[in-house]
Design a protein around this motif. Structure first.
Motif, PDB file in Angstrom:
ATOM      1  N   VAL A 175       0.851  -1.196   0.000  1.00 50.15           N
ATOM      2  CA  VAL A 175       0.000   0.000   0.000  1.00 50.15           C
ATOM      3  C   VAL A 175       0.881   1.238   0.000  1.00 50.15           C
ATOM      4  O   VAL A 175       1.901   1.289   0.693  1.00 50.15           O
ATOM      5  CB  VAL A 175      -0.926   0.042   1.241  1.00 50.15           C
ATOM      6  CG1 VAL A 175      -1.866   1.253   1.165  1.00 50.15           C
ATOM      7  CG2 VAL A 175      -1.726  -1.239   1.375  1.00 50.15           C
ATOM      8  N   THR A 177       0.351   5.750  -0.186  1.00 47.49           N
ATOM      9  CA  THR A 177      -0.567   6.883  -0.264  1.00 47.49           C
ATOM     10  C   THR A 177       0.176   8.173   0.032  1.00 47.49           C
ATOM     11  O   THR A 177       1.168   8.183   0.771  1.00 47.49           O
ATOM     12  CB  THR A 177      -1.741   6.724   0.721  1.00 47.49           C
ATOM     13  OG1 THR A 177      -2.631   7.836   0.582  1.00 47.49           O
ATOM     14  CG2 THR A 177      -1.253   6.656   2.161  1.00 47.49           C
ATOM     15  N   MET A 182      -4.495   6.735  -3.156  1.00 44.57           N
ATOM     16  CA  MET A 182      -3.955   5.543  -2.518  1.00 44.57           C
ATOM     17  C   MET A 182      -3.947   4.400  -3.521  1.00 44.57           C
ATOM     18  O   MET A 182      -4.870   4.251  -4.326  1.00 44.57           O
ATOM     19  CB  MET A 182      -4.814   5.144  -1.307  1.00 44.57           C
ATOM     20  CG  MET A 182      -4.234   3.982  -0.502  1.00 44.57           C
ATOM     21  SD  MET A 182      -5.437   3.310   0.672  1.00 44.57           S
ATOM     22  CE  MET A 182      -6.397   2.224  -0.406  1.00 44.57           C
ATOM     23  N   ARG A 184      -3.297   0.150  -3.793  1.00 40.72           N
ATOM     24  CA  ARG A 184      -3.189  -1.096  -3.030  1.00 40.72           C
ATOM     25  C   ARG A 184      -3.110  -2.270  -3.989  1.00 40.72           C
ATOM     26  O   ARG A 184      -3.895  -2.365  -4.933  1.00 40.72           O
ATOM     27  CB  ARG A 184      -4.418  -1.262  -2.125  1.00 40.72           C
ATOM     28  CG  ARG A 184      -4.263  -2.328  -1.054  1.00 40.72           C
ATOM     29  CD  ARG A 184      -5.596  -2.609  -0.367  1.00 40.72           C
ATOM     30  NE  ARG A 184      -6.372  -3.615  -1.092  1.00 40.72           N
ATOM     31  CZ  ARG A 184      -7.620  -3.957  -0.790  1.00 40.72           C
ATOM     32  NH1 ARG A 184      -8.260  -3.350   0.197  1.00 40.72           N
ATOM     33  NH2 ARG A 184      -8.238  -4.887  -1.483  1.00 40.72           N
ATOM     34  N   TYR A 250      -5.261   2.572   6.361  1.00 40.35           N
ATOM     35  CA  TYR A 250      -5.755   2.803   4.999  1.00 40.35           C
ATOM     36  C   TYR A 250      -7.126   2.178   4.765  1.00 40.35           C
ATOM     37  O   TYR A 250      -7.908   2.639   3.926  1.00 40.35           O
ATOM     38  CB  TYR A 250      -4.752   2.266   3.971  1.00 40.35           C
ATOM     39  CG  TYR A 250      -4.596   0.765   4.003  1.00 40.35           C
ATOM     40  CD1 TYR A 250      -5.429  -0.058   3.259  1.00 40.35           C
ATOM     41  CD2 TYR A 250      -3.614   0.164   4.795  1.00 40.35           C
ATOM     42  CE1 TYR A 250      -5.282  -1.432   3.293  1.00 40.35           C
ATOM     43  CE2 TYR A 250      -3.465  -1.206   4.832  1.00 40.35           C
ATOM     44  CZ  TYR A 250      -4.303  -2.000   4.089  1.00 40.35           C
ATOM     45  OH  TYR A 250      -4.174  -3.371   4.130  1.00 40.35           O
ATOM     46  N   ASP A 251      -7.438   1.108   5.515  1.00 37.26           N
ATOM     47  CA  ASP A 251      -8.728   0.439   5.329  1.00 37.26           C
ATOM     48  C   ASP A 251      -9.883   1.362   5.709  1.00 37.26           C
ATOM     49  O   ASP A 251     -10.969   1.285   5.143  1.00 37.26           O
ATOM     50  CB  ASP A 251      -8.773  -0.843   6.165  1.00 37.26           C
ATOM     51  CG  ASP A 251      -9.912  -1.758   5.740  1.00 37.26           C
ATOM     52  OD1 ASP A 251     -10.000  -2.051   4.537  1.00 37.26           O
ATOM     53  OD2 ASP A 251     -10.716  -2.152   6.607  1.00 37.26           O
ATOM     54  N   THR A 254     -10.743   3.489   2.726  1.00 38.91           N
ATOM     55  CA  THR A 254     -11.124   2.761   1.512  1.00 38.91           C
ATOM     56  C   THR A 254     -12.651   2.701   1.434  1.00 38.91           C
ATOM     57  O   THR A 254     -13.292   2.167   2.330  1.00 38.91           O
ATOM     58  CB  THR A 254     -10.555   1.332   1.518  1.00 38.91           C
ATOM     59  OG1 THR A 254      -9.134   1.384   1.685  1.00 38.91           O
ATOM     60  CG2 THR A 254     -10.878   0.618   0.218  1.00 38.91           C
TER      61      THR A 254
END
Length: 373
Positions: A175, A177, A182, A184, A250-251, A254
């Motif tokens: 990942v 960003t 971002m 992935r 990051y999740d 998302t």
């Protein structure tokens, strides 16, 4: 030290090690490459104190020994020698190395190898083999989104970690960003990578590994500790410090509920974005507005200093009247990564992150923050 090497072998090795040497150094020894001659090979090593690259080159060693010489100067000399030439390197234990090849002769200033730094590796908690093609894919799909902002240093690299996915099994994920977009990408986790805690590999290291992987088949051996990572690519060993810090969740950013789906031809869309963004203002963030109506997507740019531009492309989108703005460069960076003929955009509203992915099943996805236009 007295050794004889084949020019092409030496040049290939120098091309690997000299790249990590910074052209401006506080410490003169860091501008040099370390030579260690023994048995039937010469070991070359270079470092910038964050990355260390080592490679062995076959050689005829008449007199074992070690020294350090200016890395970039030596690389340029060897690069300009004749293809297939024989190169002789000789020192008398003093402050000079004599390089001879054919009728060419160079006298290079040396520094003592005693003060050459050693980037201690320590113990590695995890080690595994990963296909060079898979590692190259993870890097290529995420590298563009690495941040260059020094204040948020923890974004200055790619975050690699293992993920347990009940549907797909263990995954190895990369990942990157910069806060605006971002990227992935993931593959099935190699044996030995399961349970690996997240690590942030610096941008410079990522770039060097990518160059080492160019044209390489087979596997790469990877070893990871809390502070360092080591890649073994054939005869080349790259050891690097990791970025200390916590990569953001990051999740959490998302999108999960973007229900407005737009399908667009990737090539035509990219060409249109590039065309209208010609007059976009850097001061305005290279903003391009997307407006959907009657199966068409209008791309428009307004620049008070240069005028306006617009272009329409056909899309599969059942949400009329939808408008959203993006930074054109960021949009093109992501579209370039799409491998399928069509790109899938998943929107929520004009102020929420947009999800971009390939048509069908894909191991990669991208998130793009909108901007006001």
């Amino acid at each position: 030290m007295k050794v004889t090497l084949e020019r092409n072998h030496l040049l290939k090795s120098l091309s690997h090690v000299h790249r990590v040497v910074e052209r401006r150094n506080t410490y003169p020894i860091l501008a040099n490459v370390l030579f260690k001659a023994s048995d039937d090979h010469v070991e070359l090593r270079a470092t910038d104190l964050d990355i260390e690259v080592t490679e062995s080159v076959p050689a005829m060693v008449s007199t074992p020994g070690s020294t350090t010489v200016p890395a970039h100067t030596l690389y340029e000399i060897v690069r300009k020698l004749s293809d297939g030439a024989e190169v002789r390197l000789e020192t008398d234990g003093g402050e000079n190395m004599v390089l001879t090849s054919g009728r060419s002769r160079f006298n290079l200033a040396c520094l003592s190898p005693d003060s050459f730094p050693d980037l201690k590796s320590g113990a590695f908690a995890h080690e595994f083999d990963i296909a060079a093609a898979s590692l190259r894919e993870l890097i290529e799909r995420t590298q563009f989104a690495i941040s260059n902002e020094e204040t948020r240093y923890y974004l200055n690299g790619i975050y690699f970690h293992a993920v347990d996915n009940s549907a797909q099994g263990p995954l190895f994920r990369a990942v990157a960003t910069d806060g605006h977009r971002m990227a992935r990408a993931e593959i099935a986790a190699p044996a030995g990578a399961q349970g690996m805690t997240g690590i942030i590999v610096p941008k410079k290291t990522v770039g060097e590994v990518q160059k080492l992987l160019d044209g390489v088949d087979g596997d790469v051996h990877v070893e990871v500790s809390d502070t360092k990572i080591r890649f073994t690519v054939g005869p080349v060993v790259l050891l690097s410090k990791l970025i200390e810090g916590t990569f953001p969740d990051y999740d959490r950013v998302t999108p999960k509920n973007n229900d407005k789906q737009m399908l667009v031809d990737k090539s035509g869309f990219a060409i249109a974005v590039d065309r209208v963004s010609t007059i976009a203002s850097d001061r305005g963030g290279k903003a391009v507005k997307l407006s959907a109506k009657d199966g068409l997507l209008e791309l428009s740019v307004t620049n008070p200093d240069h005028g306006t531009a617009s272009e329409e492309v056909a899309v599969d989108f059942d949400t009329d009247g939808f408008e959203i703005g993006f930074n054109a460069r960021y949009l093109l960076d992501i579209i370039t990564q799409i491998r399928s003929e069509s790109a899938v955009f998943l929107f929520n509203d004009a102020n929420s992150p947009t999800l971009v992915k390939e048509e069908g099943e894909s191991s990669a996805l991208y998130v793009l923050m909108p901007m006001r236009v």
